[in-house]
Design an enzyme around this catalytic site. Sequence first.
Site, PDB file in Angstrom:
ATOM      1  N   GLU A 108      20.792 -49.519 -52.267  1.00  0.00           N
ATOM      2  CA  GLU A 108      19.754 -50.584 -52.904  1.00  0.00           C
ATOM      3  C   GLU A 108      20.274 -52.025 -52.941  1.00  0.00           C
ATOM      4  O   GLU A 108      19.519 -52.862 -52.949  1.00  0.00           O
ATOM      5  CB  GLU A 108      19.362 -49.923 -54.103  1.00  0.00           C
ATOM      6  CG  GLU A 108      18.830 -48.589 -54.148  1.00  0.00           C
ATOM      7  CD  GLU A 108      19.429 -47.286 -53.931  1.00  0.00           C
ATOM      8  OE1 GLU A 108      20.728 -47.565 -53.865  1.00  0.00           O
ATOM      9  OE2 GLU A 108      19.112 -46.186 -53.677  1.00  0.00           O
ATOM     10  N   HIS A 131      14.854 -41.017 -63.384  1.00  0.00           N
ATOM     11  CA  HIS A 131      13.707 -40.996 -62.532  1.00  0.00           C
ATOM     12  C   HIS A 131      12.377 -41.439 -63.002  1.00  0.00           C
ATOM     13  O   HIS A 131      11.381 -40.887 -62.424  1.00  0.00           O
ATOM     14  CB  HIS A 131      13.432 -39.767 -61.531  1.00  0.00           C
ATOM     15  CG  HIS A 131      14.748 -39.701 -60.595  1.00  0.00           C
ATOM     16  ND1 HIS A 131      15.955 -39.355 -60.899  1.00  0.00           N
ATOM     17  CD2 HIS A 131      14.790 -39.849 -59.070  1.00  0.00           C
ATOM     18  CE1 HIS A 131      16.751 -39.290 -59.988  1.00  0.00           C
ATOM     19  NE2 HIS A 131      16.057 -39.482 -58.789  1.00  0.00           N
TER      20      HIS A 131
HETATM   21  C1  LIG Z   1      20.717 -44.732 -56.106  1.00  0.00           C
HETATM   22  C2  LIG Z   1      19.633 -43.713 -55.723  1.00  0.00           C
HETATM   23  N1  LIG Z   1      19.065 -44.111 -54.611  1.00  0.00           N
HETATM   24  C3  LIG Z   1      18.259 -43.126 -53.866  1.00  0.00           C
HETATM   25  C4  LIG Z   1      17.858 -41.884 -54.761  1.00  0.00           C
HETATM   26  C5  LIG Z   1      16.961 -40.829 -53.952  1.00  0.00           C
HETATM   27  N2  LIG Z   1      17.747 -39.707 -53.403  1.00  0.00           N
HETATM   28  C6  LIG Z   1      18.258 -38.756 -54.100  1.00  0.00           C
HETATM   29  S1  LIG Z   1      19.050 -37.618 -53.248  1.00  0.00           S
HETATM   30  C7  LIG Z   1      18.788 -38.585 -51.810  1.00  0.00           C
HETATM   31  C8  LIG Z   1      19.417 -38.058 -50.560  1.00  0.00           C
HETATM   32  C9  LIG Z   1      21.165 -38.117 -51.062  1.00  0.00           C
HETATM   33  O1  LIG Z   1      21.785 -37.855 -49.746  1.00  0.00           O
HETATM   34  P1  LIG Z   1      23.114 -37.225 -49.685  1.00  0.00           P
HETATM   35  O2  LIG Z   1      24.260 -38.236 -50.361  1.00  0.00           O
HETATM   36  O3  LIG Z   1      23.469 -37.212 -48.103  1.00  0.00           O
HETATM   37  O4  LIG Z   1      23.051 -36.157 -50.513  1.00  0.00           O
HETATM   38  P2  LIG Z   1      22.354 -34.623 -50.026  1.00  0.00           P
HETATM   39  O5  LIG Z   1      20.895 -34.681 -50.501  1.00  0.00           O
HETATM   40  O6  LIG Z   1      22.207 -34.613 -48.496  1.00  0.00           O
HETATM   41  O7  LIG Z   1      23.052 -33.565 -50.834  1.00  0.00           O
HETATM   42  C10 LIG Z   1      18.174 -39.612 -52.130  1.00  0.00           C
HETATM   43  C11 LIG Z   1      17.960 -40.948 -51.137  1.00  0.00           C
HETATM   44  C12 LIG Z   1      18.814 -41.628 -55.859  1.00  0.00           C
HETATM   45  N3  LIG Z   1      18.402 -40.347 -56.561  1.00  0.00           N
HETATM   46  N4  LIG Z   1      19.590 -42.451 -56.192  1.00  0.00           N
END
Ligand SMILES: Cc1ncc(C[n+]2csc(CCOP(=O)(O)OP(=O)(O)O)c2C)c(N)n1
Lengths: 342, 332
Positions: B64, B133
Site C-alpha cells: 500500500e 476492515h
Molecule cells: C495491508 C493489507 N492489504 C491488503 C489486504 C487484503 N488482503 C487480505 S489477504 C490478502 C492476500 C494475502 O496473500 P498472502 O499473504 O499470500 O496470504 P494468503 O491469503 O495466500 O494466505 C489480501 C490482499 C489486507 N488484509 N491487508
Amino acid sequence: MGTASKAVADSRANLPFVYRQYSAEQLKHVLYKMYLIRRFEEGAEDSYTRGLIHGTMHLSIGQEASAMGICMPLGEDDQITSTHRGHGHCIAKGAEVKRMFAEFFGKTTGYCKGRGGSMHIADVAKGNLGANGIVGGGIPIAVGAALSSKMMKTGKVVVSFFGDGANNEGAFHEALNMAAVWKLPVIFVCENNGYGMSTSTARSTAVKNIADRAAAYSMPGVIVNGNIFSEVAEASYKAVERARAGEGPTLIESKTYRHRGHSKSDRNRYRTKEEIEDWMSNRDPITLFENELREFGFIDDKGIEAIRVAVAQEIADGIEFAKASPSPHVSETGNYVYTEQA
Amino acid sequence: MDAMVRELSYAQAIQEAMAIAMEMDERVFLMGEDIGVYGGAFQVTGDLVERFGTERVIDTPISELGGAGVAVGAALTGMRPIFEFQFSDFATLAMEQIVNQAAKMRFMLGGEVSVPVVMRFPAGSGTGAAAQHSQSLEAWLGHVPGLKVIQPATPYDAKGMLLAAVADPDPVMIFEHKLLYKAKGPVPEGYYTVPIGKADIRREGRDLTIVATSIMVQKALDAAAVLEAEGIDVEVVDLRTIRPMDKQTVIDSVKKTSRLMCVYEAVKTLGIGAEVSAMIAESEAFDYLDAPIVRLGGAETPIPYNPELEKATVPQVPDIITAARDLVKGVR
Ligand SMILES: Cc1ncc(C[n+]2csc(CCOP(=O)(O)OP(=O)(O)O)c2C)c(N)n1
Ligand SMILES: [Mg+2]
C-alpha cells in the site's frame, strides 16, 4: 522429543526426520490434529453457508502440514503471530476447536469473546498472539515478542507466519532487518501458496523464491515442501535450535497451496481447474502424511478410522458448544477498549 | 436532449465513471490490489481489465505504501492515476505518501507542481469484517490541508463526483461505504460531473436540519419519512464533501430550521460532527438555534465482530428517529 528405544531408533534410521525424532503416539497425534484442522474448517464453512457465521473467512485447507510441521518443535511457552488464514496455526499451537467455533459464532465463550471472529482468532494462553486482518501486520510484532524474549531472558522462540503476498509489504523487510541486526529468536515462516488473493507470485514478486530474500538480511533462507509434514518439521526444528542458541532468525519458505478460494467472495478466475485438481488429488498434505505413517508401520487402517471418528466427534461437540453459548449483550459494546482498572 | 437515465448500482456507477475517464483521457489509469482479473474485492473495477488491458488496469503487489507513492509520483509527472485501496483501513499503511507527500507537494514546491491523483477507499462497517476492515477514517484525511475528501451517497453522485475528481488538479480522496455498493439509483449515461465542495439538500423541511454523510444520508431520509407522519418536518443535508466543506448550505439550512443534528458513522468525537457543530457555533446561524446541537456518531470503540454489537456501534434509523423526536420536542 523422541521416546523411541534404541532398537526402534535403529530400525528407523533411514526414515525421514520426524520418524526418527518423534514417537508413534506423537505422530498419530499429528495426524489427528491435521484432520482436526481440516474438519474444523469444513465445519466453519458449512456453518457459514447455513448462515450461522457471518462476515468472511479464509480457509487453509491444503496447508495443514505447514502449520503442524512448524509448530511441532515449539513448546507451549513459545509464541506465534498468525494471519488472516490462521485457523490451522491456532489449532496447531494448541487451541480448542470448541472455543474457536464459539468465536466464529460471535459468542462470549469464544477466544476473543465474540469481538474478533475468524480474522482475529487467538489463544494467548497457548502462545498464539493472534491472527491478523492486516497483511504483514504480525511480522514486526513477532520481532517485538522476540525482543521481549531476549530482554527478559525467557528463552521463548517466536514464529511469525505470513503469506507470499505479505513479503511485498514494507513491514516484512523492516522486520527481517531488525531481527537479523539484533540476532533475535524469531523464525519467519512464509507459507507460499502461490497467490496473494488473485495475484500470483510471478506477477507480484521480483525473486523466484521468497527464501532468496533472506540473503538481503544475512539470515538462512530455507525452502521446504510445505505439504510434507516431515520436511516442514525438520526445517522448523533446526530454526528453533538456532534461535534458542542465540544465533538469530531464519526465514523458512513453505511451498504449499490453498484448495479453496481466497475468501468467501472469490470467483476463482486466476487459477485453472486442472491446477487446483492436481494439488487436491496428488499433493494433499493429509493424504501424504497418512500414507507415510501407514507405509512405515506407524498406523493401520483401523487406527486411521479411529482418528477420523474421534475428530468428527470433537467437531460436532465443538459446534454444539458454540451454539449453546451465550452472545455478548449490546450493553457491553464498550468493553475491552481500554484495560479495566480497579 | 437529456442523456438516457438507467438504474445502476453504486458500484456500477463508479465503474462506468472510471471507464468514461479512461476513454476520454489516455493518461487515466487504475492501480490497486486484485483490481484486474479478480475485479476488485468489491467488484467495482469488474471486467475493466478486459476492456482496457493490464497496462491500464494494474494489479499491484500487496504494497500500500509503495503503491500509493507510485500513484503520487505518476500524478506528479503527468499521468492521472486512480488508486484503489482494497479497504479504507489500509490507508493507514500509506499515510506517509498521502499526508506528507501528495497533500503537501504543491505547497512545498511553491505551486510549481500539482498532484492530480484520485484515491478510492471502500469504508465502513456492516459486513462482519471486524475491527481492522470496518473503519470510517475520512475525518483523518479531512484534517489535512491539500487533500480534498468526498463521500458520495448515491450512484448518481458516485459517478459525477468521481469524474469531477479525475478532472481536479489536486489529490481527491473518495470514501465509498461498502454497504452502498449494491444500492441502486438513477444514473445518466455519458459524461457529467457533480461538483466537489457542494452539499446537497436531499429533503426540504422546516423543523430540524440533519447533516448526514455517506450511508447515513439514506438512513436520515428513512427516519425523516417516519417522522413526517408524526408531524416533524426534517431537512436532510447530504454533506458530500468534508474538505472543503460547503458551510453556506448548512448555515442557511440551520437558519431556516433552528435545529441541527449531525449523523455520521465514524467515531462520534473529534470528527465531522464536531466540525459542523463548531462551524455553526461560529456562524450567524448560532443565534437562530432553538436547542443544543446533537451529534449521532459511532460508539467509542473499534468495530466488533459479533453482528448485534456491530449494529449497536453505529447509528441506525431508530436511533435517528428517537434523537430527532427528542430534539424537536425539547427533551434533553
Ligand atoms: C495491508 C493489507 N492489504 C491488503 C489486504 C487484503 N488482503 C487480505 S489477504 C490478502 C492476500 C494475502 O496473500 P498472502 O499473504 O499470500 O496470504 P494468503 O491469503 O495466500 O494466505 C489480501 C490482499 C489486507 N488484509 N491487508
Ligand atoms: Mg498466498
